[in-house]
Design a protein around this motif. Sequence first.
Motif, PDB file in Angstrom:
ATOM      1  N   LYS A   1      94.897 -12.318   9.458  1.00  0.00           N
ATOM      2  CA  LYS A   1      93.955 -11.360   8.869  1.00  0.00           C
ATOM      3  C   LYS A   1      92.579 -11.417   9.527  1.00  0.00           C
ATOM      4  N   VAL A   2      92.032 -12.632   9.710  1.00  0.00           N
ATOM      5  CA  VAL A   2      90.702 -12.769  10.318  1.00  0.00           C
ATOM      6  C   VAL A   2      90.709 -12.209  11.735  1.00  0.00           C
ATOM      7  N   SER A   3      91.718 -12.550  12.509  1.00  0.00           N
ATOM      8  CA  SER A   3      91.809 -12.080  13.894  1.00  0.00           C
ATOM      9  C   SER A   3      91.859 -10.561  13.966  1.00  0.00           C
ATOM     10  N   ALA A   4      92.656  -9.947  13.087  1.00  0.00           N
ATOM     11  CA  ALA A   4      92.790  -8.492  13.095  1.00  0.00           C
ATOM     12  C   ALA A   4      91.466  -7.819  12.734  1.00  0.00           C
ATOM     13  N   ARG A   5      90.785  -8.339  11.698  1.00  0.00           N
ATOM     14  CA  ARG A   5      89.547  -7.703  11.249  1.00  0.00           C
ATOM     15  C   ARG A   5      88.428  -7.882  12.280  1.00  0.00           C
ATOM     16  N   VAL A   6      88.326  -9.070  12.886  1.00  0.00           N
ATOM     17  CA  VAL A   6      87.279  -9.297  13.883  1.00  0.00           C
ATOM     18  C   VAL A   6      87.493  -8.401  15.098  1.00  0.00           C
ATOM     19  N   ASP A   7      88.738  -8.270  15.525  1.00  0.00           N
ATOM     20  CA  ASP A   7      89.037  -7.398  16.659  1.00  0.00           C
ATOM     21  C   ASP A   7      88.647  -5.957  16.346  1.00  0.00           C
ATOM     22  N   ASP A   8      88.925  -5.502  15.132  1.00  0.00           N
ATOM     23  CA  ASP A   8      88.540  -4.147  14.730  1.00  0.00           C
ATOM     24  C   ASP A   8      87.022  -3.952  14.836  1.00  0.00           C
ATOM     25  N   VAL A   9      86.278  -4.933  14.369  1.00  0.00           N
ATOM     26  CA  VAL A   9      84.809  -4.833  14.374  1.00  0.00           C
ATOM     27  C   VAL A   9      84.269  -4.829  15.804  1.00  0.00           C
ATOM     28  N   PHE A  10      84.779  -5.740  16.635  1.00  0.00           N
ATOM     29  CA  PHE A  10      84.257  -5.866  17.992  1.00  0.00           C
ATOM     30  C   PHE A  10      84.650  -4.693  18.889  1.00  0.00           C
TER      31      PHE A  10
END
Length: 331
Positions: A202-211
């Motif tokens: 979950k963290v990896s997916a959300r951070v990638d979306d933001v960046f």
Amino acid sequence: MAENRAAKFTCVIEAILLDALIGDPKELYHPVQAIGRLIGRFEDKLLHEEDSDFQKFLAGLATFTFVSLSSASAAQLLSKNKYLALYLMQAGLSERALLDAGSSLRKALKVSREHADLNYARKELSKYVGRDTSKLNISEIAKAGVETIAENTNDGFVAPLYWLCVGHVFGMGPFFLWFYKAASTLDSTIGYRSARYEYFGKVSARVDDVFAWLPARIAGLSVVLASVVLRYNAQAALLCIKKEGSHHESPNAGVLEAAFAGALELELGGPARYKDRLVAHPYINKGASSARPHDIKRAQTLSAVSAVISSALIIGSCMVLKKILSKKELL
């Protein structure tokens, strides 16, 4: 000071040109492979099926934190050597690899059509997409190829270039670049909505979306401008982004797919099978023409011109920002 600033962005341009010339040589060990192995080790050690959802989330958070920061720090440290710095910058950009993948798929489709057997093209496509390709017809293979080129124009080139240039403004180009590349690799490895990865990734997916959010909008604008240059349908590209860019499950991939769908006047998206499940992806530019093999070539051209325009926009903007910050330091 001006010379140092110019030298830094000259290296970025050199990395772009090097990527265009040689891409990712197969004989060289790629940093993304090392990141992938590191992710695998953390997954083996930290992810257990019997753990609670919260425990999986914490394990995913620990994995993301260590993998991204260690990758970025290693890149920054190795970049003290100018040759390694150039290699790491070039290795973080994948436009040539994307175009080569498109060419390989076009050749596979040609061979498959000549032998009246699509299995070769299906196998080639499976190298680049996560969906089940075993029953796709010619149009579906071509559509998947166009979609892959569209999405990876941002993920493989524009977003890494954006963070490389932003990092250079603050003297940490390799760190920013490989932090993003690690996040992107984590997302593509564990950022799935499945029973195993829903909480771990979950963290990896959300951070990638933001960046990738702002770079995706820059890439979308570049596709519209490239459509003007190539005399594709720039107006349709812009309208598709506005009306359908948010229809995709990904807040960023949708922008690029909508831009390409409008510019090339194609229908993209739609249901796709992943192993044993059918995912009802929304259609983009529904009712337009179905993709054909020659549309992969058009998508390659659109991606390449978009990459050039994105490079000019990003590098120019970051040089202006660096100049503004330098003036403030002198005041």
